[in-house]
Every structure is written in C-alpha cells, then in structure tokens.
Design a protein around this motif. Structure first.
Motif, PDB file in Angstrom:
ATOM      1  N   ILE A 107       0.800  -1.230   0.000  1.00 45.46           N
ATOM      2  CA  ILE A 107       0.000   0.000   0.000  1.00 45.46           C
ATOM      3  C   ILE A 107       0.833   1.282   0.000  1.00 45.46           C
ATOM      4  CG2 ILE A 107      -0.292   0.444   2.489  1.00 45.46           C
ATOM      5  CD1 ILE A 107      -3.353   0.652   1.819  1.00 45.46           C
ATOM      6  N   SER A 108       2.117   1.189   0.357  1.00 45.19           N
ATOM      7  CA  SER A 108       2.954   2.398   0.439  1.00 45.19           C
ATOM      8  C   SER A 108       2.983   3.224  -0.851  1.00 45.19           C
ATOM      9  CB  SER A 108       4.381   2.022   0.851  1.00 45.19           C
ATOM     10  OG  SER A 108       4.439   1.736   2.214  1.00 45.19           O
ATOM     11  N   PRO A 109       3.110   2.596  -2.045  1.00 49.98           N
ATOM     12  CA  PRO A 109       3.121   3.408  -3.270  1.00 49.98           C
ATOM     13  C   PRO A 109       1.858   4.244  -3.454  1.00 49.98           C
ATOM     14  CG  PRO A 109       3.978   1.212  -3.714  1.00 49.98           C
ATOM     15  CD  PRO A 109       3.417   1.183  -2.322  1.00 49.98           C
ATOM     16  N   TRP A 110       0.727   3.724  -3.016  1.00 48.26           N
ATOM     17  CA  TRP A 110      -0.526   4.484  -3.148  1.00 48.26           C
ATOM     18  C   TRP A 110      -0.491   5.711  -2.239  1.00 48.26           C
ATOM     19  CZ3 TRP A 110      -4.774   5.876  -0.087  1.00 48.26           C
ATOM     20  CH2 TRP A 110      -5.890   6.346  -0.805  1.00 48.26           C
ATOM     21  N   TRP A 111      -0.014   5.541  -1.008  1.00 45.18           N
ATOM     22  CA  TRP A 111       0.119   6.690  -0.111  1.00 45.18           C
ATOM     23  C   TRP A 111       1.148   7.684  -0.657  1.00 45.18           C
ATOM     24  CZ3 TRP A 111      -3.814   7.310   2.635  1.00 45.18           C
ATOM     25  CH2 TRP A 111      -4.402   6.311   3.416  1.00 45.18           C
ATOM     26  N   GLY A 112       2.195   7.172  -1.306  1.00 49.86           N
ATOM     27  CA  GLY A 112       3.194   8.058  -1.890  1.00 49.86           C
ATOM     28  C   GLY A 112       2.613   8.932  -2.984  1.00 49.86           C
ATOM     29  N   LYS A 113       1.757   8.338  -3.812  1.00 51.49           N
ATOM     30  CA  LYS A 113       1.096   9.113  -4.865  1.00 51.49           C
ATOM     31  C   LYS A 113       0.204  10.191  -4.252  1.00 51.49           C
ATOM     32  CE  LYS A 113      -2.272   7.169  -7.269  1.00 51.49           C
ATOM     33  NZ  LYS A 113      -2.960   6.321  -8.283  1.00 51.49           N
ATOM     34  N   LYS A 154       0.166   7.277 -12.989  1.00 54.41           N
ATOM     35  CA  LYS A 154       0.672   5.930 -13.266  1.00 54.41           C
ATOM     36  C   LYS A 154       2.183   5.876 -13.048  1.00 54.41           C
ATOM     37  CE  LYS A 154      -2.904   4.853 -16.691  1.00 54.41           C
ATOM     38  NZ  LYS A 154      -3.181   4.428 -18.082  1.00 54.41           N
ATOM     39  N   ALA A 155       2.646   4.694 -12.694  1.00 55.79           N
ATOM     40  CA  ALA A 155       4.075   4.514 -12.440  1.00 55.79           C
ATOM     41  C   ALA A 155       4.900   4.842 -13.680  1.00 55.79           C
ATOM     42  CB  ALA A 155       4.352   3.082 -11.983  1.00 55.79           C
ATOM     43  N   SER A 156       4.356   4.527 -14.862  1.00 53.24           N
ATOM     44  CA  SER A 156       5.093   4.800 -16.104  1.00 53.24           C
ATOM     45  C   SER A 156       5.340   6.290 -16.276  1.00 53.24           C
ATOM     46  CB  SER A 156       4.321   4.240 -17.302  1.00 53.24           C
ATOM     47  OG  SER A 156       3.011   4.801 -17.364  1.00 53.24           O
ATOM     48  N   GLY A 157       4.364   7.118 -15.869  1.00 53.20           N
ATOM     49  CA  GLY A 157       4.538   8.561 -15.956  1.00 53.20           C
ATOM     50  C   GLY A 157       5.587   9.068 -15.001  1.00 53.20           C
ATOM     51  N   VAL A 158       5.644   8.474 -13.812  1.00 50.50           N
ATOM     52  CA  VAL A 158       6.663   8.848 -12.820  1.00 50.50           C
ATOM     53  C   VAL A 158       8.047   8.495 -13.345  1.00 50.50           C
ATOM     54  CG1 VAL A 158       7.523   8.425 -10.480  1.00 50.50           C
ATOM     55  CG2 VAL A 158       5.065   8.564 -10.896  1.00 50.50           C
ATOM     56  N   ILE A 159       8.169   7.306 -13.928  1.00 49.89           N
ATOM     57  CA  ILE A 159       9.466   6.853 -14.451  1.00 49.89           C
ATOM     58  C   ILE A 159       9.976   7.792 -15.537  1.00 49.89           C
ATOM     59  CG2 ILE A 159      10.612   4.982 -15.718  1.00 49.89           C
ATOM     60  CD1 ILE A 159       8.716   3.046 -14.237  1.00 49.89           C
ATOM     61  N   LYS A 160       9.067   8.302 -16.371  1.00 49.06           N
ATOM     62  CA  LYS A 160       9.464   9.219 -17.443  1.00 49.06           C
ATOM     63  C   LYS A 160       9.995  10.549 -16.894  1.00 49.06           C
ATOM     64  CE  LYS A 160       6.378   7.325 -20.976  1.00 49.06           C
ATOM     65  NZ  LYS A 160       5.173   7.556 -21.806  1.00 49.06           N
ATOM     66  N   SER A 182      15.935  12.828  -7.807  1.00 42.55           N
ATOM     67  CA  SER A 182      14.505  12.775  -8.090  1.00 42.55           C
ATOM     68  C   SER A 182      13.923  14.183  -8.096  1.00 42.55           C
ATOM     69  CB  SER A 182      13.768  11.936  -7.040  1.00 42.55           C
ATOM     70  OG  SER A 182      14.270  10.630  -6.974  1.00 42.55           O
ATOM     71  N   PRO A 183      13.041  14.514  -9.038  1.00 38.63           N
ATOM     72  CA  PRO A 183      12.360  15.810  -8.991  1.00 38.63           C
ATOM     73  C   PRO A 183      11.503  15.911  -7.732  1.00 38.63           C
ATOM     74  CG  PRO A 183      12.074  14.735 -11.136  1.00 38.63           C
ATOM     75  CD  PRO A 183      12.681  13.722 -10.222  1.00 38.63           C
ATOM     76  N   ALA A 184      11.400  17.113  -7.169  1.00 38.93           N
ATOM     77  CA  ALA A 184      10.670  17.298  -5.911  1.00 38.93           C
ATOM     78  C   ALA A 184       9.213  16.861  -6.015  1.00 38.93           C
ATOM     79  CB  ALA A 184      10.749  18.769  -5.487  1.00 38.93           C
ATOM     80  N   LYS A 185       8.610  17.022  -7.203  1.00 37.27           N
ATOM     81  CA  LYS A 185       7.182  16.734  -7.317  1.00 37.27           C
ATOM     82  C   LYS A 185       6.847  15.250  -7.228  1.00 37.27           C
ATOM     83  CE  LYS A 185       7.229  16.906 -12.415  1.00 37.27           C
ATOM     84  NZ  LYS A 185       6.642  17.588 -13.587  1.00 37.27           N
ATOM     85  N   ILE A 186       7.849  14.374  -7.357  1.00 36.46           N
ATOM     86  CA  ILE A 186       7.583  12.939  -7.224  1.00 36.46           C
ATOM     87  C   ILE A 186       8.382  12.318  -6.074  1.00 36.46           C
ATOM     88  CG2 ILE A 186       6.895  12.590  -9.626  1.00 36.46           C
ATOM     89  CD1 ILE A 186       9.727  11.475 -10.145  1.00 36.46           C
TER      90      ILE A 186
END
Length: 381
Positions: free
Chosen positions: A46-52, A184-190, A317-321
């Motif tokens: 569940i951590s990635p969901w809270w991170g988003k 989406k994770a793909s957008g974060v990776i980009k 990492s950019p601050a926004k993510i």
C-alpha cells in the motif's frame, strides 16, 4: 517518539499472543511470525498508493494520517480478546504505515539538496534513537503496568506525535502534482533523469534490509552458543542487539554531511566494504566480547548505507515525485524486512549460525557489485 512507539511493543508481542489462547510451542512461533510479518506485507503493497497521494495532497497530511491512524489502531490492540483480532489490527497498522517515510520525504523536499545528506542523516539518527529506546521503555511499562496498558500508552505516544506534527511541522514549499500522467508509475518513471539509477537504489535498499534482518532471528541463539550455558543470555543478547543502533545514531548525520562534500556514493561503497569484512569476521568470533565489538562496528556501516541511499534518491529525483519515490523505497525496505529473517532462519536451520554471517557477507558483496554496475555507471554519465 514515533520510533519508540513502533519498537516498544515488539519485545513482548509473542508473550502477549500467548495470553490470547492455549497455543503449542509450534503454534505460538507460527502466530508470532505471522502477526509480525503481516504489517510489513500490507505496508509494502500500500505504500506506493500513499506516496502518490502525498505528492498530490502534501507530505504533512500523510504524516497526520499515519500518526492518528496508528494511534487508534495500536491503542485498540490493548482491547483484543483473541489472536485473529490482533492479526487484523496488525494488518490495519500496515495500511496506516508511512510516518517515517513521509517524514523523510518532507525533510528531503524542504531541505536544499546540497545539505540533504546531513538532514536525512540527522532524522535517521532520531529514528534509530527511538528504536533503541523503544524496547527499554516497553519492557519498563509492561513491568509496571501490563501488556494491555502498554498498548494504550503506545497509542497515546503516537497521538502526541500527531498533535506535535499538526501544530509545529510546516510544509512551505509544497506544490501539488496535478499532471494526470503522474497517476501511473510509467509517468513517474518518465520524469526521472535516470530511472536505472533510481531502481538500482531501490534494489540496494531491499538487499541492505534483507542482509541486516537476516541476522536478527539468530543473534540471541548465537550468544547462547558462545556462552556455553554460562551467563545471562537475555541481557547480553539485548546489549549486543542494541550496539549497532548506538553506532548508527552517533555516525549517521556525520556521514551524511561528509557525503554532501565528497559524494554520497563514496560513503555507500565504503559502507558495503566495511559491512562485508565485519559480517565475515563475525562468523569466527570466539566469545561475546568479540561479537559485541563487531556488531558495534556494523552500526557504522549501517550509517553509511540506508540514510545515504535515501540521500541519493533525493538528489536524483524531482521534488514533485519525491513522495512516490520514497514510498517505493519504503516498500523495498518492507520486503527486505520480510525476506531477511526468513533467510537467516532457513540458513541457520540447514547449516549453522556462523554460515548465516558468511552468506550475509556474500549478499553484501553482491549488493556492492550491483551498486557499482547500476548506480556508479549512471553517475559517470
């Protein structure tokens, strides 16, 4: 305070479980492991969901959510009447987890990146100090009161954390993420300048945690073997278990500041080399004094590793993510927390306690090689 709250119930959790039913020795071991690991398993998912959500709503709201939610859940653990209720609450604790990871993310985004190593090292020292004090506080509370009252007090500590964060923690530079592609994770990776670097660091976190936690299940048993039935095994085991944390507390912020000056990756490599040597030597100790010295020195290598990995994540990492990246790192840490004890228990069962340390040294060498390949190559680019 949060570190104290999270760690003070762990020493007596199996004893509390034993009061909830008539269990055989095998059943008690099963339920203890099951209930202990359940929180990490849920948190890893569940951590990635809270991170988003943290990147959209802010890291402070996530800190408040985690502290208030866990205050209620841990307080309710003092009211359970059977082992299934306790298991359900431990799983629910995993749902509300994230106080430390979001605190790290908040500090990372509010601190200039040239000083992030020292800042994250300082918060790592605070967390370690709380983790060290927790078992002592928990033991004292259960001696004075009872298991159930200790859960109520633990919930109260987290409630204090909630109010301290509400009134005294400020998030000044937060800019909510509104881009739908980042859902989406793909957008974060980009958005990442070097995804391979980030995922290499996440893998490093997982292996660090697995290596450190592979030792935990067998430390007291190793102490008992070294003492040959003479001496206070429980007391000496407790002291030896605390020694790495003391060293980490003393060194984390200093290594973080040094990494800001000479390069964080150099501190991590030094940590890998030191940990490999110390784990290998631990397999051949002849008494508890030698074991204690080596475990204390391992704490300095710990200070070179996990806080510095977080620093590298911050700087790349950019601050926004940042919230998302730190939540992924938290998930990797939880997976390591699950894999490590299973690995240590399995190796010691099939071979010996000494072999656990030898194989752990090998795992650290593997981590060093992967770090060199996946991380340093990107830095050179």
């Amino acid at each position: 305070m949060a570190g104290i709250a999270f760690s003070e119930i762990m020493p007596f959790l199996p004893l509390y479980i034993s009061t909830l039913g008539n269990f055989t020795h095998q059943q008690l071991n099963f339920w203890s492991g099951f209930i202990y690991s359940g929180t990490f398993f849920v948190s890893a998912i569940i951590s990635p969901w809270w991170g988003k959500l943290a990147d959209k709503k802010g890291r402070k709201p996530m800190i408040l959510r985690a502290s208030l939610g866990m205050a209620i859940v841990l307080g309710c653990m003092g009211l359970v009447t059977n082992v299934w209720q306790l298991f359900a609450l431990r799983m629910l604790q995993g749902v509300f987890a994230g106080f430390i990871s979001n605190s790290n993310a908040l500090v990372a985004t509010e601190t200039p990146k040239i000083h992030s190593g020292q800042a994250l090292g300082t918060i790592a020292s605070s967390t370690t100090a709380g983790t060290l004090l927790g078992p002592l506080v928990g033991g004292a509370l259960t001696s004075i009161f009872s298991y159930r009252i200790t859960f109520f007090i633990t919930g109260g500590l987290l409630l204090i954390c909630f109010f301290l964060s509400l009134f005294f923690v400020h998030e000044d530079d937060f800019k909510p993420v509104t881009e739908k592609k980042l859902d989406k994770a793909s957008g974060v990776i980009k958005e990442l300048h070097s995804p391979q670097l980030i995922f290499g660091l996440l893998l490093t976190t997982l292996i660090i945690q697995a290596a450190n936690n592979s030792i935990n299940p067998i430390v007291s048993l190793y102490v008992r073997q070294l003492l040959n039935g003479h001496g206070n095994v429980v007391f000496i085991s407790g002291v030896i278990a605390a020694l790495p944390g003391i060293a980490t507390f003393l060194a984390a912020s200093r290594f973080g500041a040094l990494g800001d000056k000479i390069g964080t990756h150099k501190i991590i490599i030094a940590g890998f080399i030191g940990a490999t040597i110390l784990f290998f030597l631990t397999a051949f100790v002849q008494n508890t004094v030698e074991l204690g010295i080596l475990r204390f020195l391992v704490g300095f290598t710990d200070a070179c590793l996990f806080p510095q990995v977080q620093t590298m994540l911050t700087k790349n990492s950019p601050a926004k993510i940042t919230g998302r990246i730190f939540s992924w790192n938290q998930s990797a840490m939880y997976i390591g927390n699950i894999v490590g004890p299973l690995l240590g228990s399995t190796i010691s069962g099939l071979s010996s306690y000494s072999m656990v340390f030898i194989i752990t040294a090998g795992i650290v060498v593997l981590n060093l090689i992967l770090f060199r390949i996946n991380v340093i190559r990107n830095i050179n680019k």
